[in-house]
Design an enzyme around this catalytic site. Structure first.
Site, PDB file in Angstrom:
ATOM      1  N   SER A   1     -87.635  79.751 -15.169  1.00 15.30           N
ATOM      2  CA  SER A   1     -88.679  78.818 -14.739  1.00 15.30           C
ATOM      3  C   SER A   1     -89.912  78.720 -15.608  1.00 15.30           C
ATOM      4  CB  SER A   1     -89.118  79.160 -13.323  1.00 15.30           C
ATOM      5  OG  SER A   1     -88.175  78.660 -12.428  1.00 15.30           O
TER       6      SER A   1
ATOM      7  N   LYS B   1     -99.722  78.967 -11.588  1.00 17.68           N
ATOM      8  CA  LYS B   1     -98.726  78.392 -10.682  1.00 17.68           C
ATOM      9  C   LYS B   1     -99.114  78.784  -9.256  1.00 17.68           C
ATOM     10  CE  LYS B   1     -93.611  78.668 -10.306  1.00 17.68           C
ATOM     11  NZ  LYS B   1     -92.434  79.266 -10.970  1.00 17.68           N
TER      12      LYS B   1
ATOM     13  N   SER C   1     -88.978  76.003 -12.507  1.00 18.41           N
ATOM     14  CA  SER C   1     -89.818  75.609 -11.413  1.00 18.41           C
ATOM     15  C   SER C   1     -91.314  75.557 -11.728  1.00 18.41           C
ATOM     16  CB  SER C   1     -89.603  76.575 -10.238  1.00 18.41           C
ATOM     17  OG  SER C   1     -90.026  77.881 -10.610  1.00 18.41           O
TER      18      SER C   1
HETATM   19  N1  GLN Z   1     -83.847  77.293 -11.715  1.00 23.52           N
HETATM   20  C1  GLN Z   1     -83.652  78.620 -11.247  1.00 23.52           C
HETATM   21  C2  GLN Z   1     -83.568  78.615  -9.742  1.00 23.52           C
HETATM   22  O1  GLN Z   1     -83.657  77.579  -9.196  1.00 23.52           O
HETATM   23  C3  GLN Z   1     -84.751  79.502 -11.744  1.00 23.52           C
HETATM   24  C4  GLN Z   1     -85.959  79.479 -10.928  1.00 23.52           C
HETATM   25  C5  GLN Z   1     -87.032  80.407 -11.418  1.00 23.52           C
HETATM   26  O2  GLN Z   1     -86.929  80.975 -12.508  1.00 23.52           O
HETATM   27  N2  GLN Z   1     -88.022  80.592 -10.578  1.00 23.52           N
HETATM   28  O3  GLN Z   1     -83.417  79.610  -9.107  1.00 23.52           O
END
Ligand code: GLN
Length: 482
Positions: free
Chosen positions: A181, A82, A157
């Site tokens: 994420s 990532k 994400s």
């Molecule tokens: N969807 C969650 C957020 O927007 C988790 C994001 C993540 O785990 N990086 O914060």
């Protein structure tokens, strides 16, 4: 030889190379060609460096020929990161305009582990800007498409990493999981995603979003590959003060024990309203299957579940607002010149950050501000300890906790972008494990009537990834037998 490797597991590719049936260079070339041809459609990669990957592959081949190569089951296997992890000499964008032009000056701990295991880095994957999102629609580099159905989101994400593995562009990839994420995109794309315990994998060189929650986690095609890649990359790193010095078990060897002597808890709060019918049925089928195998199932309760989303979005945004203060045009990436320093900060941040990141910074600054700190941030920390206590209580009665990964399957583009709260609720089942520092895995357990994958989540005790993987492997085999 005409290679066709896109459906092979990482360990099968490693075995082909070990047996001399193909070279690292052939493998790298195959996957790079696939990335080149599929990426315009899926947009899973933000960057990839063909010549760096090929040079590395050729070097691995010559080391092998000279008998100097390491014995690793993942030798020669491609991997992607990532784009919020540092890879020396390559851009790190975090899918944000604010990091335009930033080139990493060092390798992340995870990069070093993968290189030590003999893997080949094929590229950097797309994400929601600074890992903030659940659908990968918040990327300055455009959305990622779900390879199963390109009209749907891949989840976020770490959507790029999940889509890349699901589309056979690389057999392994890494994402970061702050509130889900890794697990949510794994569920939406029909692959396996693991969030290890806080401290299990080094976070050195992972760009910080919410430091008390962030954790790097792998994506793989099945549990066996997951066990191998976790074994290769977990462990203490003196460059990460939150990394924990505990031995790393041989996860692969213990898989065969399955659910022997393990009890599974069914948390009643995770089986309430708002779950799509097909998701509910798939999880129920698994529970029924386990019951018929006489696996011990216990009803448990996690009463603080209803507070988890609120607590997560207070804590994560508070930490984000502080972590992201460093992007001010002075040290990294973008700078918009202006007459005064303050105007330069303001112009740079206004044009460099996307709207979701700005929303988080504002919310986080608010909950940390003098007048509201006690009412929001301090109170959230107190509730966070109650959430941890809930798990401690639950794990007296069981060894693993089962739930859906997400209340829904992959949704369509635009479906939740107008309503941030609706988007945040996609994380309802994934935020508790990070708040408590616990490991959790998502793996496929069926499809809905439109053929979209359904993810099953198991949560485990702190540092007990071994039971998590054993449980996932057991259920994976049970489902394969039908
Ligand atoms: N969807 C969650 C957020 O927007 C988790 C994001 C993540 O785990 N990086 O914060």
């Amino acid at each position: 030889m005409e290679l066709s490797l896109e459906k092979l597991k990482a360990r099968e590719i490693g075995a082909l190379i070990a047996a001399g049936d193909c070279t690292c260079a052939e493998v790298a070339e195959f996957f790079l060609n696939r990335i080149e041809s599929l990426n315009p459609k899926i947009n899973a990669f933000i960057s990839f460096d063909r010549s760096a990957a090929m040079t590395r592959a050729e070097r691995l081949d010559s080391l092998r020929k000279s008998g100097k190569s390491k014995l690793s089951p993942l030798y020669g296997v491609p991997v992607a990161f990532k784009d919020n992890m540092q890879l020396k000499g390559q851009p790190t964008t975090c899918a944000s305009k604010i990091l335009t032009g930033h080139i990493a000056v060092y390798d992340a701990g995870i990069t070093i582990k993968c290189l030590d295991a003999g893997m080949i880095i094929v590229g950097k994957t797309n994400l929601d800007e600074f890992a903030m999102g659940s659908s990968n629609e918040n990327s300055a580099y455009g959305p990622v498409r779900n390879p199963i159905d390109p009209s749907r989101v891949p989840g976020g994400s770490s959507g790029g990493s999940a889509a890349a593995v699901a589309a056979g562009m690389t057999p392994l990839a890494f994402g970061s999981d702050t509130g889900g994420s890794v697990r949510l995109p794994a569920a939406f794309c029909g692959i396996v995603g693991l969030r290890p315990s806080y401290g299990r994998i080094s976070r050195y060189g992972l760009v910080a979003f919410a430091s008390s929650l962030d954790q790097i986690g792998p994506f793989a095609l099945d549990t066996k590959d997951m066990a191998l890649v976790l074994k290769a990359t977990a462990g203490y790193d003196r460059f990460d003060s939150t990394s924990v010095n505990q031995p790393v078990p041989d996860y692969y060897v213990s898989l065969e024990q399955g659910l022997k002597n393990l009890r599974i808890g069914i948390p009643r709060e995770y089986f309430g309203e708002g779950i799509e019918k097909a998701v509910m049925e798939a999880i129920d089928d698994v529970i029924r299957g386990l019951r018929s195998e006489r696996i011990e199932l216990v009803d448990i309760s996690l009463p603080t579940t209803k507070y988890c989303i609120a607590i997560y979005y207070i804590v994560a945004n508070a930490e984000a607002s502080s972590n992201l203060a460093r992007y001010d045009g002075v040290k990294y990436g973008l700078r918009i010149d202006a007459d005064s320093l303050i105007d330069m900060f303001c112009a740079t941040r206004t044009s460099g950050f996307g709207s979701e990141v700005k929303r988080r910074i504002m919310l986080g600054t608010y909950v940390l501000s003098a007048g509201y700190y006690d009412a929001y941030y301090r109170r959230a920390l107190k509730v966070r300890s109650l959430i941890r206590a809930d798990f401690e209580e639950a794990f007296k009665k069981c060894d693993l906790i089962i739930s859906p990964t997400s209340p829904s399957t992959a949704f369509a583009f635009g479906e939740r972008t107008d309503d941030p709260l609706k988007m945040y609720l996609s994380d309802v089942f994934t935020v508790a494990a990070p708040l408590a520092g616990l490991p959790a895995i998502s793996f496929p357990c069926g499809t809905d009537p439109s053929g979209l994958p359904i993810g099953l989540q198991l949560m485990g005790r702190y540092f007990d990834e071994e039971s998590l993987l054993r449980g996932a492997y057991h259920i994976e085999r049970m489902l394969a037998r039908g």
